[in-house]
Design a protein around this motif. Structure first.
Motif, short mmCIF file in Angstrom:
data_model
loop_
_atom_site.label_atom_id
_atom_site.label_comp_id
_atom_site.label_asym_id
_atom_site.label_seq_id
_atom_site.Cartn_x
_atom_site.Cartn_y
_atom_site.Cartn_z
N SER A 36 -16.01 9.90 -8.05
CA SER A 36 -15.64 8.79 -8.08
C SER A 36 -16.05 7.94 -9.25
O SER A 36 -17.27 7.89 -9.71
N THR A 74 -11.45 5.61 -9.38
CA THR A 74 -11.24 4.59 -8.22
C THR A 74 -11.33 3.02 -9.44
O THR A 74 -12.10 3.24 -10.64
N GLU A 128 1.07 -1.37 -0.06
CA GLU A 128 -0.04 0.25 0.31
C GLU A 128 1.27 1.38 0.30
O GLU A 128 1.84 1.10 0.56
N ALA A 151 -2.75 6.98 -4.35
CA ALA A 151 -2.48 5.92 -3.65
C ALA A 151 -3.28 4.80 -3.76
O ALA A 151 -3.48 4.59 -4.92
N ARG A 152 -2.78 3.85 -3.10
CA ARG A 152 -3.21 1.79 -2.98
C ARG A 152 -3.54 1.66 -1.83
O ARG A 152 -2.75 1.87 -0.82
N GLU A 153 -4.63 1.29 -2.25
CA GLU A 153 -4.73 -0.01 -0.81
C GLU A 153 -5.43 -1.42 -0.90
O GLU A 153 -6.13 -1.37 -1.90
N VAL A 196 -16.48 5.59 -2.39
CA VAL A 196 -15.38 4.61 -3.99
C VAL A 196 -16.97 4.89 -4.91
O VAL A 196 -16.51 5.07 -5.86
N THR A 226 -12.61 13.21 0.01
CA THR A 226 -14.10 13.39 -0.62
C THR A 226 -14.41 15.15 -0.90
O THR A 226 -15.31 15.50 -2.06
N TYR A 238 -5.82 4.72 -6.20
CA TYR A 238 -7.39 6.01 -6.55
C TYR A 238 -5.96 6.74 -7.91
O TYR A 238 -4.97 7.42 -7.43
N ARG A 287 -5.58 6.90 0.81
CA ARG A 287 -6.93 8.17 0.42
C ARG A 287 -7.66 9.55 -0.21
O ARG A 287 -7.16 10.63 0.03
#
Length: 208
Positions: A112, A180, A26, A157-159, A170, A33, A202, A30
C-alpha cells in the motif's frame, strides 16, 4: 505497525475550527490484500536497458505530483517520515501532499502506497485533499515520478473511519498493490483535538 498507524492519525488532524464540510459518502469495498500482483501497474514496466545492459526498473521511483483530473486535484508530493514526537511528518503547506516514505512508493508492484494530506489549513482554507470528498468510483489518479513515466490508478472505494480504527493494512508492504489516500473527516471537536474521523480513498492500479 500499530505505532505507525497512530502516528498518521495524530498528524492529520488540525486542532482548529471546523472546515464546515459535510461528511462524505462511502462507496465500494476495501481492496483485497492477499496475493501478489498478477501484472505490474501501468508505468512500472522495465524501461530501456541501462549502460551496463541491465533492464531498468521504475518500481522504486520517488513520486513528485498527484493528479485527479475530474475533481481538479493537482498537488506536489513531498516524502515524509516520522517526526521526533512520533507523528508522521505531514507537509506544512496544506496545498502539498505527503508520501509516507517508510512504505512502498506509488507504482510499487506490491503493498500500500500511502499519501496523506490536510483537508484544510490553519486559516480555514481548503487543503489539497479536500478534493477527495468529491471523487467517484472510476476516477483516474495519475502520479508523476522522478525519472520515470507516470503511474495510473483507478478509484475503487472510499470509507470513513474513526481515527483510532484506521485499518492496519493501510500500511502493509506486501500483497496486492494499492494507492491509499488519507485526510481528515467530520465530526470536528475542538475539545477532543480536532477532526475525529479519517476519510480513506482506495485506488487500484490501471493494468497494462
Amino acid at each position: 505497525m500499530a505505532v505507525a498507524v497512530a502516528a498518521v492519525l495524530a498528524a492529520l488532524a488540525w486542532t482548529l475550527r471546523p472546515a464546515g464540510t459535510a461528511e462524505p459518502s462511502e462507496f465500494g469495498a476495501r481492496p483485497p490484500t492477499a496475493g501478489p500482483a498478477a501484472q505490474s501497474p501501468a508505468g512500472t514496466e522495465p524501461g530501456r536497458a541501462d549502460a551496463r545492459g541491465a533492464p531498468r526498473s521504475y518500481a522504486g521511483a520517488e513520486p513528485l505530483d498527484v493528479r485527479v483530473p475530474r475533481v481538479s486535484l493537482d498537488a506536489p508530493i513531498e516524502a515524509v517520515g516520522v517526526a521526533a514526537d512520533g507523528t508522521v511528518e505531514v507537509p506544512d503547506d496544506a496545498d502539498a501532499v505527503g508520501w509516507y516514505r517508510h512504505g512502498p512508493p506509488p507504482g510499487a508492484p506490491a503493498g500500500s502506497a500511502v499519501l496523506v494530506g490536510h483537508v484544510d489549513d490553519r486559516t480555514g482554507d481548503l487543503g489539497a485533499f479536500a478534493r477527495l470528498y468529491e471523487v467517484r468510483a472510476g476516477d483516474t489518479i495519475a502520479v508523476a515520478r522522478e525519472d520515470a513515466p507516470p503511474v495510473r490508478y483507478e478509484v475503487t472505494a472510499r470509507e470513513v473511519v474513526d481515527k483510532e480504527r484506521l485499518p492496519a493494512e493501510v500500511f502493509r508492504r506486501d500483497g496486492r498493490p494499492v494507492l491509499t489516500l488519507i485526510t481528515c473527516a467530520p465530526p470536528y471537536d475542538r475539545e477532543r483535538g480536532g477532526y475525529q474521523r479519517n476519510l480513506v480513498v482506495y485506488a487500484e492500479p490501471v493494468r497494462t
